[in-house]
Write an enzyme that holds these catalytic residues in place. Structure first.
Site, PDB file in Angstrom:
ATOM      1  N   GLU A  49       0.853  -1.203   0.000  1.00  0.00           N
ATOM      2  CA  GLU A  49       0.000   0.000   0.000  1.00  0.00           C
ATOM      3  C   GLU A  49       0.882   1.244   0.000  1.00  0.00           C
ATOM      4  O   GLU A  49       0.704   2.159   0.803  1.00  0.00           O
ATOM      5  CB  GLU A  49      -0.927  -0.023   1.218  1.00  0.00           C
ATOM      6  CG  GLU A  49      -1.784  -1.280   1.291  1.00  0.00           C
ATOM      7  CD  GLU A  49      -2.553  -1.415   2.597  1.00  0.00           C
ATOM      8  OE1 GLU A  49      -2.112  -0.842   3.610  1.00  0.00           O
ATOM      9  OE2 GLU A  49      -3.595  -2.088   2.608  1.00  0.00           O
ATOM     10  N   CYS A 100     -10.220  -0.129   8.124  1.00  0.00           N
ATOM     11  CA  CYS A 100      -9.698   1.162   8.574  1.00  0.00           C
ATOM     12  C   CYS A 100     -10.366   2.336   7.866  1.00  0.00           C
ATOM     13  O   CYS A 100     -10.542   3.406   8.456  1.00  0.00           O
ATOM     14  CB  CYS A 100      -8.186   1.213   8.377  1.00  0.00           C
ATOM     15  SG  CYS A 100      -7.638   0.741   6.724  1.00  0.00           S
TER      16      CYS A 100
END
Length: 644
Positions: free
Chosen positions: A315, A411
C-alpha cells in the site's frame, strides 16, 4: 463549538454521517448488522471487561476501528448533542474503561490472546497505533460532550506507554511500527498541558531510524512473524516487496528524510506529527524536512484526485512520477492522512498549496470512498476500471468496481466518518491580526483578533458554483486582515465590499489579503471563475501520455459506462472543443459536463487479431464528478481520456 457548518452540499454529508454512517458502523462493530466479515470489535472489549466469555476475534489492530468510530461520534456531537447516539457511545466506553488494566495497559488482542507478549512485536502488531487512536477518540469525545471518562483512560494508557518507552535506562528504546500515536500524544498534550506527552511524542519521532530496535526485537522473538506464525528471514517480507526499513520509514532518521517512501498511510501520519511538533516547538529545521517531504509527495507522487500510494504492494509509494491509473492503490486512509499533514503545515505557514491539496483530496478521494447511502465504501480509489478485468486479473484484484458493505481490515470506513465529522477544523485559522479562509464551505465562525471579536457568516455555493459571500456581525468595529485563498484552479476572480469593487489588497503566498476596519453589516462577495478545463500530466507520468483530464473548480470528472456505453477506451476527447455544463437532479444534484469527441469503435471478430478496420463516429461524451462514480451501478470508468 468554534465553527458551525451551514452548507447545502456539506450539510447533506454531515447528515449522512450522523443518520446513516455512524449508526451503520455501530451496527457492524456490535455485530448487530449481518456482514460477510463480522467485526467483533465491541465483543472483544466485552470479553476483556468480563461481561462476556469467549476468545479474541479479528485483526491485531481491531480495537482501532472502534476508537475511530468514537472519534467520529465526538466530532459529530460538537454540531449538536444526540441522546441516543451518546448513550450508545457511553455504553461502549464503559466496556473500554472496564477492560483497561490497573497499570493503564489496554489492547484486547494482547490481553485476551497473548498476555505474555505485550510490547514484543512493535513492528507488526500495532499496539502503539491502537493506543494513538484511543487517545484521539478520547480527545474528540471530551470536546463533543465534556465527559472525561475516556480521556482519563487515555491518560492512564499514555502514562503506561511513557513508563515503558523512552531513552532512559530500563525502558524499551522502541517506537511504533505503524505511526499514529505521535500525533495523538501532541493532541493529548494540547488538552492536558502534560509535557511528558509532548516529550514522549518527540522521543518516538527522534528515535526512529536511529537504532536497530526492530531488528533486535525480531531476533528476541526468534524471527517469528505475527502474520505467518513461522520463522522468516526478515520482518514484513510477507506483506511488502520493498525493504522493510523503507516500508516503515525507519531507513534513516526522520530529520534526514527527503522522499516519501513505504506504506503511504504510515508515512503521512508521521509527517503530520512532525509538522505539528515543528510548530509546537518552533523547530525550523524539522519544518524544513516537512517541506521537502511535502514537495516530494505533491510534486511527484500524488494523483490528480489528491490520492497517494501507487502500488498495492505494501500500500505504498514507489518512485517519482510512477502513477498508474488502473493498478494504483490510492487508499482512502492515505488521503485522510494527507489532509492531516496538509492542515498541520497550513497552521505552521499559510500557503495556499496546502489548502489546495486539502480541497482536492477531500472533494475527490475522501468523498469517493463513501456511497450516497452511507453504507458502502471504497478502500482503493482507481482512476480507471473495467469490472471484468479487475475481477479476473490478480494485479488488479485489489480494485473493486462496487463499493463494499465492509472490510475485514476496516480502517477506511471509520476514517471517512471522522474526517467528514471534523470538517470544521479545515476551514479557518487565525494568525495574529490575520484571519484566514482556507476552504469555501458555508459556515459560521466567531473570530477573535487582537482588536476585538466579530462573527463571520460564510455562504458558499461551492463546489457547484464559485460564489461565496461573507457577512460580518460585530458590536464594535474590528481592525484586522482577512485572507482569502486563491485556488490553484482559479484563473480569474473578483471581490466586492458592500457592492463596491475592492482594489486595495495584496496577494501573499496564494491568499488575497484585505486589511481594513470591519464593521457590523459589512458584506464581502468573492467570485471565483469555475469554467471546465482540460488538464495534462507531466510528461514523466508516461501512463497519461496523450491523455487529458477534465476538471471544474475543485472537482475532477470522469467518464462512466452508464452515460457513454462500454469500451470507454475507444473514446477520444477534443480538447479544442468547448465543454458544456448541464444540471442533473439525480444523485442529490450535480453539474455534469459534455465534451465533443469521437469513438473509434472496434468490432468483435472471428479471429482474435484481424486486419485493422476502425469505425470513427462523432460523439458527445458525458462526464460526471469523480466522487460520484459507481453510484448508478457497476460499470467501466476512466479519468484520463485519450486526446483526438
Amino acid at each position: 463549538m468554534d465553527c458551525m457548518i451551514k452548507s447545502p452540499f456539506w450539510d447533506r454529508y454531515l447528515k449522512l454521517v450522523r443518520e446513516q454512517l455512524i449508526p451503520y458502523q455501530w451496527g457492524i462493530l456490535t455485530d448487530r448488522i449481518p456482514c460477510e466479515t463480522e467485526s467483533h470489535a465491541v465483543r472483544n472489549f466485552q470479553i476483556a471487561a468480563g461481561v462476556k466469555e469467549g476468545e479474541f476475534s479479528g485483526f491485531v489492530f481491531q480495537d482501532s476501528d472502534l476508537y475511530k468510530w468514537i472519534e467520529a461520534v465526538g466530532d459529530i456531537l460538537q454540531y449538536g448533542r444526540d441522546e441516543d447516539l451518546e448513550q450508545k457511545a457511553d455504553e461502549i466506553i464503559g466496556y473500554i474503561v472496564s477492560a483497561q488494566q490497573e497499570d493503564g495497559y489496554l489492547n484486547t488482542y494482547y490481553q485476551l490472546k497473548e498476555p505474555d507478549r505485550k510490547w514484543t512485536n512493535l513492528l507488526e502488531c500495532h499496539e502503539l497505533y491502537c493506543a494513538g487512536h484511543l487517545i484521539e477518540a478520547a480527545v474528540a469525545y471530551h470536546k463533543g460532550t465534556g465527559k472525561d471518562g475516556l480521556l482519563k483512560a487515555a491518560c492512564r494508557l499514555a502514562d503506561c506507554v511513557d513508563r515503558t518507552f523512552g531513552p532512559e535506562e530500563g525502558k524499551l528504546h522502541g517506537y511504533p511500527g505503524h505511526q499514529e500515536i505521535e500525533l495523538a500524544l501532541l493532541k493529548l498534550y494540547d488538552v492536558t498541558g502534560e509535557e511528558r506527552y509532548l516529550n514522549l511524542s518527540s522521543y518516538f519521532l527522534e528515535a526512529r531510524g536511529n537504532n536497530r530496535f526492530f531488528e533486535e526485537e525480531f531476533e528476541r522473538r526468534g524471527r517469528i512473524s505475527h502474520w505467518t506464525r513461522g520463522q522468516v528471514d526478515e520482518p514484513n517480507r510477507e506483506y511488502n516487496q520493498y525493504p522493510y526499513a523503507y516500508y516503515n520509514q525507519f531507513h534513516i532518521p526522520v530529520r534526514q528524510q527527503k522522499k516519501a517512501v513505504g506504506h503511504a498511510v504510515r508515512a503521512v501520519y508521521m509527517y503530520a506529527a512532525m509538522a505539528r511538533m515543528a510548530g509546537c516547538c518552533r523547530d525550523e529545521k524539522l519544518l524544513d524536512t516537512c517541506r521537502e517531504l511535502w514537495k516530494n509527495i505533491t510534486g511527484t507522487q500524488m494523483y490528480i484526485t489528491g490520492s497517494i500510494g501507487s502500488t498495492p504492494s505494501g500500500e505504498a509509494f514507489t518512485r517519482a512520477y510512477d502513477l498508474p491509473n488502473d493498478t494504483n492503490y490510492s487508499e482512502t486512509c492515505a488521503s485522510v492522512g494527507l489532509i492531516r499533514f496538509a492542515m498541520e503545515m497550513l497552521l505552521n505557514e499559510a500557503d495556499s498549496s496546502y489548502a489546495d491539496v486539502i480541497e482536492k483530496a477531500l472533494y475527490n478521494t475522501v468523498l469517493s470512498g463513501l456511497s450516497l447511502d452511507g453504507r458502502h465504501f471504497f478502500y482503493v480509489n482507481p482512476l480507471e476500471a473495467v469490472p471484468e478485468v479487475c475481477e479476473a486479473n490478480p494485479e488488479r484484484h485489489h480494485v473493486k468496481t462496487v463499493r463494499q458493505a465492509w472490510y475485514a481490515c476496516a480502517c477506511c470506513p471509520p476514517n471517512i466518518a471522522r474526517t467528514i465529522a471534523d470538517l470544521q477544523s479545515l476551514i479557518y485559522s487565525v494568525d495574529g491580526e490575520r484571519f484566514y479562509v482556507h476552504q469555501y464551505i458555508g459556515s459560521e465562525r466567531e473570530v477573535t483578533l487582537p482588536s476585538g471579536t466579530f462573527r463571520l457568516i460564510q455562504e458558499s455555493e461551492l463546489p457547484w458554483k464559485g460564489r461565496s459571500v461573507f457577512r460580518f456581525e460585530s458590536e464594535n468595529p474590528v481592525s484586522g486582515e482577512l485572507a482569502l485563498r486563491i485556488p490553484q484552479w482559479c484563473v480569474r476572480y473578483s471581490l466586492t465590499m458592500n457592492q463596491h469593487s475592492v482594489t486595495d489588497f495584496s496577494v501573499e503566498r496564494g491568499y488575497l489579503v484585505v486589511k481594513r476596519e470591519w464593521k457590523d453589516g459589512d458584506v464581502l462577495e468573492w467570485v471565483l471563475e469555475m469554467e471546465p478545463s482540460f488538464c495534462q500530466a507531466d510528461q514523466r507520468i508516461f501512463y497519461d501520455a496523450g491523455k487529458a483530464a477534465l476538471i471544474r473548480g475543485p472537482l475532477v470528472y470522469c467518464l462512466e459506462e452508464a452515460d457513454n456505453g462500454p469500451y470507454l477506451h475507444e473514446c477520444r476527447v477534443d480538447v479544442q472543443g468547448k465543454p458544456e455544463l448541464y444540471w442533473e437532479e439525480t444523485l442529490g444534484g450535480y453539474y455534469g459536463i459534455t465534451v465533443p469527441g469521437v469513438r473509434y469503435s472496434g468490432r468483435r471478430q472471428e479471429c482474435l487479431y484481424e486486419k485493422a478496420f476502425v469505425e470513427k463516429q462523432a460523439v458527445k461524451l458525458k462526464a460526471v464528478p469523480y466522487f460520484l462514480w459507481n453510484n448508478r451501478g457497476e460499470g467501466e470508468m476512466i479519468t484520463w481520456i485519450d486526446i483526438m
